[in-house]
Design a protein around this motif. Structure first.
Motif, mmCIF file in Angstrom:
data_model
loop_
_atom_site.group_PDB
_atom_site.id
_atom_site.type_symbol
_atom_site.label_atom_id
_atom_site.label_comp_id
_atom_site.label_asym_id
_atom_site.label_seq_id
_atom_site.Cartn_x
_atom_site.Cartn_y
_atom_site.Cartn_z
ATOM 1 N N LEU A 166 0.828 -1.202 0.000
ATOM 2 C CA LEU A 166 0.000 0.000 0.000
ATOM 3 C C LEU A 166 0.865 1.257 0.000
ATOM 4 C CD1 LEU A 166 -2.748 -1.094 2.558
ATOM 5 C CD2 LEU A 166 -3.034 -0.803 0.077
ATOM 6 N N ALA A 169 2.252 1.726 -3.632
ATOM 7 C CA ALA A 169 1.225 2.206 -4.561
ATOM 8 C C ALA A 169 0.906 3.678 -4.299
ATOM 9 C CB ALA A 169 -0.036 1.353 -4.430
ATOM 10 N N ALA A 170 0.789 4.043 -3.025
ATOM 11 C CA ALA A 170 0.484 5.433 -2.677
ATOM 12 C C ALA A 170 1.611 6.365 -3.124
ATOM 13 C CB ALA A 170 0.259 5.557 -1.176
ATOM 14 N N VAL A 174 -0.924 5.612 -7.444
ATOM 15 C CA VAL A 174 -1.830 4.697 -8.139
ATOM 16 C C VAL A 174 -2.607 3.880 -7.118
ATOM 17 C CG1 VAL A 174 -0.329 4.559 -10.165
ATOM 18 C CG2 VAL A 174 -0.055 2.888 -8.331
ATOM 19 N N ASP A 175 -3.692 3.275 -7.596
ATOM 20 C CA ASP A 175 -4.498 2.386 -6.773
ATOM 21 C C ASP A 175 -3.862 0.998 -6.821
ATOM 22 O OD1 ASP A 175 -6.457 0.705 -5.686
ATOM 23 O OD2 ASP A 175 -8.105 1.856 -6.535
ATOM 24 N N ALA A 177 -5.161 -1.738 -6.538
ATOM 25 C CA ALA A 177 -6.016 -2.663 -7.287
ATOM 26 C C ALA A 177 -5.709 -2.655 -8.782
ATOM 27 C CB ALA A 177 -7.487 -2.317 -7.064
ATOM 28 N N HIS A 178 -5.018 -1.621 -9.253
ATOM 29 C CA HIS A 178 -4.653 -1.535 -10.664
ATOM 30 C C HIS A 178 -3.195 -1.915 -10.902
ATOM 31 C CE1 HIS A 178 -8.033 1.691 -10.837
ATOM 32 N NE2 HIS A 178 -8.526 0.465 -10.912
ATOM 33 N N CYS A 197 -3.670 -5.936 -4.806
ATOM 34 C CA CYS A 197 -2.973 -6.151 -6.088
ATOM 35 C C CYS A 197 -3.382 -7.474 -6.725
ATOM 36 C CB CYS A 197 -1.454 -6.194 -5.859
ATOM 37 S SG CYS A 197 -0.729 -4.738 -5.103
#
Length: 232
Positions: A166, A169-170, A174-175, A177-178, A197
């Motif tokens: 997390l 990604a942050a 980006v999210d 999940a993508h 992910c």
């Protein structure tokens, strides 16, 4: 009499290629570089130096762990006088020395990483190793191959907790999940999956069970961006 006309031929519809992942997040040990034997050799050397017994099962139980978890395990198992933090530093001394002599890239990993860089797909490194171990490996890659690097000494809770993924990604904006995460261990796969992910699992030294967001490959050799895009 009117001649019958042939029906107009329709141009086959071309499907758009799948969108690339927002980012690809890489584990390091056992995924990008096969340094697990370095860790195992260092663990065995420490056990021998202190007159303890270290088994293959002990070594396998530490694969993918937060280093402090490994330090606590070794301290308890071997009755070491050092603190868990000091045990971690002993481990790092051993593996850093080995990696300075040779970087054991996992088959296909460096090639895929450079392919993603060429395609301008953001990549992040998400490892439980500490920064001083990561640095000599990154020296063998083009600058900014990884736009974000999250190491075990930068997070509060290590894998299998999702914090590290997390955080990466942050930092990339980006999210999760993508994103596609590439992992080799049950601990790492659980961490990435919990973060949201999609996970490409390439098992190395330990088997990894199936999971709802997991796809499997025997090796990264020949893996393409198009294949990663299909995962998201």
């Amino acid at each position: 009499m009117t001649e019958p006309t042939e029906p107009a031929r329709q141009t086959p519809r071309r499907l758009a290629p799948p969108a690339a992942p927002a980012a690809v997040l890489w584990d390091m040990d056992g995924t990008l570089v096969d340094t697990e034997p370095y860790w195992m050799a260092t663990e065995s050397a420490i056990a021998e130096a202190y007159g303890g017994t270290w088994t293959h099962e002990d070594a396998m139980s530490l694969v993918g762990n937060d280093l402090l978890v490994s330090g606590r395990y070794m301290k308890a198992k071997l009755g070491l006088p050092q603190s868990p933090e000091e045990v971690v530093e002993m481990l790092l001394d051993g593996v850093v020395e080995q990696v300075r002599h040779a970087v054991p890239w996992c088959p296909g990993a460096r090639e895929l990483l450079l392919q993603l860089r060429e395609a301008e797909v953001p990549c992040g490194l998400v490892t439980m190793s500490y920064e001083r171990f990561v640095a000599p490996i990154l020296e063998h890659l083009p600058p900014e191959t990884f736009r974000v690097i999250v190491t075990g000494d930068q997070v509060t809770t290590g894998k299998p907790h999702p914090e590290a993924y997390l955080t990466a990604a942050a930092a990339l904006g980006v999210d999760a999940a993508h994103c596609v995460a590439i992992e080799d261990s049950p601990t790492g796969a659980q961490s990435a999956e919990a973060a949201g992910c999609r996970v490409l699992v390439v098992p190395n030294h330990v088997p990894v069970p199936p999971g709802p967001a997991r796809s499997f490959r025997e090796s990264l050799v020949g893996t393409t961006l198009a294949e990663l895009s299909l995962l998201v």
